[in-house]
Motif scaffolding. Structure first.
Motif, PDB file in Angstrom:
ATOM      1  N   VAL A 149       0.830  -1.204   0.000  1.00  0.00           N
ATOM      2  CA  VAL A 149       0.000   0.000   0.000  1.00  0.00           C
ATOM      3  C   VAL A 149       0.866   1.256   0.000  1.00  0.00           C
ATOM      4  CG1 VAL A 149      -1.809   1.278   1.209  1.00  0.00           C
ATOM      5  CG2 VAL A 149      -1.807  -1.226   1.255  1.00  0.00           C
ATOM      6  N   ASN A 150       0.599   2.135  -0.965  1.00  0.00           N
ATOM      7  CA  ASN A 150       1.232   3.456  -1.059  1.00  0.00           C
ATOM      8  C   ASN A 150       2.756   3.410  -1.022  1.00  0.00           C
ATOM      9  OD1 ASN A 150      -1.082   4.888  -1.447  1.00  0.00           O
ATOM     10  ND2 ASN A 150      -1.345   5.490   0.678  1.00  0.00           N
ATOM     11  N   LYS A 151       3.294   2.464  -1.770  1.00  0.00           N
ATOM     12  CA  LYS A 151       4.734   2.379  -1.960  1.00  0.00           C
ATOM     13  C   LYS A 151       5.045   2.560  -3.438  1.00  0.00           C
ATOM     14  CE  LYS A 151       5.598   1.280   2.348  1.00  0.00           C
ATOM     15  NZ  LYS A 151       6.312   2.224   3.262  1.00  0.00           N
ATOM     16  N   GLU A 152       6.248   3.030  -3.713  1.00  0.00           N
ATOM     17  CA  GLU A 152       6.664   3.142  -5.110  1.00  0.00           C
ATOM     18  C   GLU A 152       6.732   1.750  -5.722  1.00  0.00           C
ATOM     19  OE1 GLU A 152      10.563   4.611  -7.702  1.00  0.00           O
ATOM     20  OE2 GLU A 152      10.126   5.528  -5.753  1.00  0.00           O
ATOM     21  N   SER A 153       6.122   1.590  -6.879  1.00  0.00           N
ATOM     22  CA  SER A 153       6.071   0.280  -7.509  1.00  0.00           C
ATOM     23  C   SER A 153       7.278   0.065  -8.423  1.00  0.00           C
ATOM     24  CB  SER A 153       4.787   0.145  -8.332  1.00  0.00           C
ATOM     25  OG  SER A 153       4.887   0.903  -9.532  1.00  0.00           O
ATOM     26  N   LYS A 154       7.364  -1.114  -8.982  1.00  0.00           N
ATOM     27  CA  LYS A 154       8.359  -1.412  -9.994  1.00  0.00           C
ATOM     28  C   LYS A 154       7.792  -1.043 -11.360  1.00  0.00           C
ATOM     29  CE  LYS A 154      10.385  -5.263  -7.395  1.00  0.00           C
ATOM     30  NZ  LYS A 154      10.676  -6.719  -7.393  1.00  0.00           N
ATOM     31  N   PRO A 155       8.653  -0.836 -12.348  1.00  0.00           N
ATOM     32  CA  PRO A 155       8.156  -0.500 -13.688  1.00  0.00           C
ATOM     33  C   PRO A 155       7.167  -1.546 -14.202  1.00  0.00           C
ATOM     34  CG  PRO A 155      10.515  -0.129 -13.569  1.00  0.00           C
ATOM     35  CD  PRO A 155      10.127  -0.822 -12.299  1.00  0.00           C
ATOM     36  N   ASP A 156       6.063  -1.056 -14.770  1.00  0.00           N
ATOM     37  CA  ASP A 156       5.036  -1.869 -15.425  1.00  0.00           C
ATOM     38  C   ASP A 156       4.175  -2.680 -14.471  1.00  0.00           C
ATOM     39  OD1 ASP A 156       3.999  -2.140 -18.031  1.00  0.00           O
ATOM     40  OD2 ASP A 156       4.669  -4.221 -18.109  1.00  0.00           O
ATOM     41  N   ASP A 157       4.297  -2.441 -13.159  1.00  0.00           N
ATOM     42  CA  ASP A 157       3.411  -3.114 -12.212  1.00  0.00           C
ATOM     43  C   ASP A 157       1.961  -2.698 -12.457  1.00  0.00           C
ATOM     44  OD1 ASP A 157       5.195  -4.653 -10.859  1.00  0.00           O
ATOM     45  OD2 ASP A 157       5.400  -3.328  -9.129  1.00  0.00           O
ATOM     46  N   LEU A 158       1.042  -3.602 -12.155  1.00  0.00           N
ATOM     47  CA  LEU A 158      -0.380  -3.291 -12.197  1.00  0.00           C
ATOM     48  C   LEU A 158      -0.785  -2.736 -10.835  1.00  0.00           C
ATOM     49  CD1 LEU A 158      -3.237  -3.385 -13.425  1.00  0.00           C
ATOM     50  CD2 LEU A 158      -3.370  -5.781 -12.686  1.00  0.00           C
ATOM     51  N   ILE A 159      -1.348  -1.525 -10.835  1.00  0.00           N
ATOM     52  CA  ILE A 159      -1.665  -0.826  -9.583  1.00  0.00           C
ATOM     53  C   ILE A 159      -3.145  -0.485  -9.539  1.00  0.00           C
ATOM     54  CG2 ILE A 159      -1.215   1.241  -8.191  1.00  0.00           C
ATOM     55  CD1 ILE A 159       1.536   1.351  -9.677  1.00  0.00           C
ATOM     56  N   PHE A 160      -3.788  -0.809  -8.425  1.00  0.00           N
ATOM     57  CA  PHE A 160      -5.175  -0.402  -8.221  1.00  0.00           C
ATOM     58  C   PHE A 160      -5.167   0.958  -7.535  1.00  0.00           C
ATOM     59  CE2 PHE A 160      -9.454  -0.206  -6.596  1.00  0.00           C
ATOM     60  CZ  PHE A 160     -10.201  -0.829  -7.598  1.00  0.00           C
ATOM     61  N   ASP A 161      -6.021   1.865  -8.012  1.00  0.00           N
ATOM     62  CA  ASP A 161      -6.048   3.248  -7.520  1.00  0.00           C
ATOM     63  C   ASP A 161      -7.352   3.563  -6.810  1.00  0.00           C
ATOM     64  OD1 ASP A 161      -3.543   4.331  -8.856  1.00  0.00           O
ATOM     65  OD2 ASP A 161      -4.650   3.657 -10.619  1.00  0.00           O
ATOM     66  N   VAL A 162      -7.249   4.212  -5.665  1.00  0.00           N
ATOM     67  CA  VAL A 162      -8.418   4.756  -4.967  1.00  0.00           C
ATOM     68  C   VAL A 162      -8.158   6.237  -4.732  1.00  0.00           C
ATOM     69  CG1 VAL A 162      -9.833   4.714  -2.886  1.00  0.00           C
ATOM     70  CG2 VAL A 162      -8.971   2.563  -3.855  1.00  0.00           C
ATOM     71  N   VAL A 163      -8.964   7.074  -5.367  1.00  0.00           N
ATOM     72  CA  VAL A 163      -8.810   8.524  -5.252  1.00  0.00           C
ATOM     73  C   VAL A 163      -9.908   9.055  -4.342  1.00  0.00           C
ATOM     74  CG1 VAL A 163      -8.543  10.696  -6.496  1.00  0.00           C
ATOM     75  CG2 VAL A 163      -8.008   8.530  -7.644  1.00  0.00           C
ATOM     76  N   MET A 164      -9.507   9.608  -3.219  1.00  0.00           N
ATOM     77  CA  MET A 164     -10.485  10.159  -2.280  1.00  0.00           C
ATOM     78  C   MET A 164     -10.828  11.583  -2.727  1.00  0.00           C
ATOM     79  SD  MET A 164      -8.639   8.720   1.167  1.00  0.00           S
ATOM     80  CE  MET A 164      -9.963   9.217   2.262  1.00  0.00           C
ATOM     81  N   VAL A 165     -11.792  11.674  -3.648  1.00  0.00           N
ATOM     82  CA  VAL A 165     -12.221  12.984  -4.151  1.00  0.00           C
ATOM     83  C   VAL A 165     -12.850  13.785  -3.019  1.00  0.00           C
ATOM     84  CG1 VAL A 165     -13.727  14.153  -5.793  1.00  0.00           C
ATOM     85  CG2 VAL A 165     -12.469  12.112  -6.497  1.00  0.00           C
ATOM     86  N   GLU A 166     -13.610  13.100  -2.186  1.00  0.00           N
ATOM     87  CA  GLU A 166     -14.124  13.632  -0.921  1.00  0.00           C
ATOM     88  C   GLU A 166     -13.935  12.535   0.113  1.00  0.00           C
ATOM     89  OE1 GLU A 166     -14.961  16.643  -0.669  1.00  0.00           O
ATOM     90  OE2 GLU A 166     -15.405  17.252  -2.724  1.00  0.00           O
ATOM     91  N   PRO A 167     -13.913  12.878   1.408  1.00  0.00           N
ATOM     92  CA  PRO A 167     -13.752  11.827   2.424  1.00  0.00           C
ATOM     93  C   PRO A 167     -14.796  10.722   2.319  1.00  0.00           C
ATOM     94  CG  PRO A 167     -13.406  13.977   3.410  1.00  0.00           C
ATOM     95  CD  PRO A 167     -13.901  14.231   2.009  1.00  0.00           C
ATOM     96  N   ASN A 168     -15.995  11.072   1.840  1.00  0.00           N
ATOM     97  CA  ASN A 168     -17.068  10.069   1.725  1.00  0.00           C
ATOM     98  C   ASN A 168     -17.385   9.727   0.266  1.00  0.00           C
ATOM     99  OD1 ASN A 168     -18.181  12.521   1.051  1.00  0.00           O
ATOM    100  ND2 ASN A 168     -20.177  12.098   1.983  1.00  0.00           N
ATOM    101  N   GLU A 169     -16.507  10.108  -0.666  1.00  0.00           N
ATOM    102  CA  GLU A 169     -16.708   9.807  -2.087  1.00  0.00           C
ATOM    103  C   GLU A 169     -15.378   9.385  -2.704  1.00  0.00           C
ATOM    104  OE1 GLU A 169     -17.499  12.319  -6.152  1.00  0.00           O
ATOM    105  OE2 GLU A 169     -18.810  12.789  -4.444  1.00  0.00           O
ATOM    106  N   TRP A 170     -15.247   8.106  -2.957  1.00  0.00           N
ATOM    107  CA  TRP A 170     -14.006   7.569  -3.495  1.00  0.00           C
ATOM    108  C   TRP A 170     -14.210   7.082  -4.923  1.00  0.00           C
ATOM    109  CZ3 TRP A 170     -12.517   3.682   0.980  1.00  0.00           C
ATOM    110  CH2 TRP A 170     -12.404   4.390   2.188  1.00  0.00           C
ATOM    111  N   TRP A 171     -13.319   7.490  -5.804  1.00  0.00           N
ATOM    112  CA  TRP A 171     -13.304   6.983  -7.168  1.00  0.00           C
ATOM    113  C   TRP A 171     -12.170   5.965  -7.267  1.00  0.00           C
ATOM    114  CZ3 TRP A 171     -16.274   8.962 -11.488  1.00  0.00           C
ATOM    115  CH2 TRP A 171     -17.228   9.919 -11.109  1.00  0.00           C
ATOM    116  N   TYR A 172     -12.367   4.959  -8.079  1.00  0.00           N
ATOM    117  CA  TYR A 172     -11.370   3.896  -8.128  1.00  0.00           C
ATOM    118  C   TYR A 172     -11.137   3.431  -9.569  1.00  0.00           C
ATOM    119  CZ  TYR A 172     -15.801   1.329  -7.917  1.00  0.00           C
ATOM    120  OH  TYR A 172     -17.075   0.884  -8.131  1.00  0.00           O
TER     121      TYR A 172
END
Length: 395
Positions: A149-172
């Protein structure tokens, strides 16, 4: 997430939408840049620092697409959003997604609440984002799966993203770490923003070096135009460089007293070109129109006695609409004889971009052996005098 341990899980399929992260306040310029470069993308949703685009079904993007944008901090496929006042329920909902289960990397972050440097804000992973990341980690641990979680990845790794646009509204969504910045959570490198610096230029240059691949070696001669009060010079000196600071304004005492620092208290255009003879890296951070900054640098780079290996420019925009000139600015620098030219709005930039150019792409390789500059010969000194006379006539 038990199926994430398979040797080669099938990558998730492209989605109808993509997400783009940018600086808070740069949305209009980012939208315009992206839609100009990608006519197959149409604006779908926008909040400060967060934008989504719908991908045309007639001209879809490849699964591992590259977004042509200097203003996008990071980007990826957008799968949707969830809303709730209960973080645990959102974590549980996202954790069941097939796309989530296919990645052992998770990046979760909040969009910028302010422009970097305003109200003490600096980009990075917030305490709330870390707390949410720990919730995801606990869920993954219960499934006996290793989740980074929240570490720098290696090149070309597949990463799942969760963007907290608001504290109660997350885009992924998800992305492949096909770029340097794509390996960083939220497109922001892990830089210690609590370190005592003379100015934010320290943070900007720290990120610029990480992003560009430029390595400042001990003994490198670096010259910075617009060096006051000394944030960038501070970092260069820490790396063991010999630094020439060029600015009519005062430098910080700690910089002035450093044994490897020389202050030329003039404007860059007023400095004799022989002062740049052995300069390897030329930096500029002027409060001026970008075209003027490039012209100032061009006059130095084009001088026959100067042979810089690369330049790092901070180009400022008086208005965001002027960011449409980025491609033209890059072309102007490329015409100076640089093999590689890259531009990016760094996470620690404000209404500005970082433009990096090198004459030989191989100098970007880390750990390249440093070559000491040769001492000027008698003929070089004679050429200096003739060149100075010529410069005086032109000015």
């Amino acid at each position: 997430m038990a199926d994430t341990v398979s040797d080669s899980p099938t990558p998730p399929a492209p989605a109808p939408f993509i997400f783009v992260i940018c600086q808070n306040g740069a949305e209009s310029a980012t939208k315009l840049e992206i839609m100009n470069n990608h006519p197959n993308l149409n604006l779908a949703f926008s909040r400060p620092g967060f934008i989504t685009f719908k991908v045309s079904s007639e001209t879809p993007l490849p699964q591992r697409f590259t977004l042509k944008s200097a203003l996008a901090r990071t980007y990826g496929w957008s799968l949707g959003k969830c809303t709730s006042q209960d973080a645990s329920s959102m974590v549980a909902e996202i954790s069941t997604l097939a796309e989530f289960k296919k990645s052992n990397h998770l990046h979760v972050w909040q969009r910028d609440p302010f422009t970097p440097g305003k109200n003490g804000f600096e980009p990075g992973i917030s305490a709330l984002a870390n707390e949410v990341g720990n919730l995801f980690k606990a869920t993954a641990d219960e499934a006996s799966t290793k989740l980074v979680v929240n570490k720098e990845s290696k090149p070309d790794d597949l990463i799942f993203d969760v963007v907290m646009v608001e504290p109660n509204e997350w885009w992924y969504g998800y992305h492949f770490a096909s770029t340097v910045a794509g390996r960083w959570p939220g497109g922001t490198p892990a830089i210690d923003t609590t370190v005592e610096t003379y100015s934010r230029a320290y943070l900007k240059l720290s990120e610029a070096l990480l992003w560009s691949g430029i390595t400042i070696q001990p003994g490198d001669i670096c010259a910075e135009i617009g060096s006051a009060p000394g944030g960038a010079c501070q970092l260069l000196l820490e790396k063991g460089a010999n630094v020439i600071g060029i600015d009519p304004a005062e430098m910080e005492t700690g910089i002035l007293e450093h044994k490897n620092f020389v202050h030329i208290r003039k404007r860059g255009s007023d400095v004799k070109r022989k002062e740049f003879r052995n300069t390897k890296w030329l930096l500029s951070d002027l409060n001026a129109d970008p075209k003027f900054s490039i012209e100032t640098v061009a006059d130095i780079v084009n001088h026959p006695l100067v042979d810089v290996k690369g330049i790092i420019l901070t180009l400022k925009f008086s208005e965001w609409k002027n960011a449409t000139s980025i491609s033209d600015l890059m072309k102007a620098v490329k015409a100076l004889g640089f093999q590689v030219v890259k531009a990016r709005q760094l996470a620690f930039n404000r209404r500005e971009i970082c433009l990096v150019a090198v004459k030989d792409k191989f100098v970007l390789r880390l750990g390249k052996k440093h070559v000491k500059p040769k001492k000027p010969t008698q003929s070089d000194k004679q050429s200096d005098k003739q060149s100075d006379k010529q410069s005086d006539k032109q000015s």
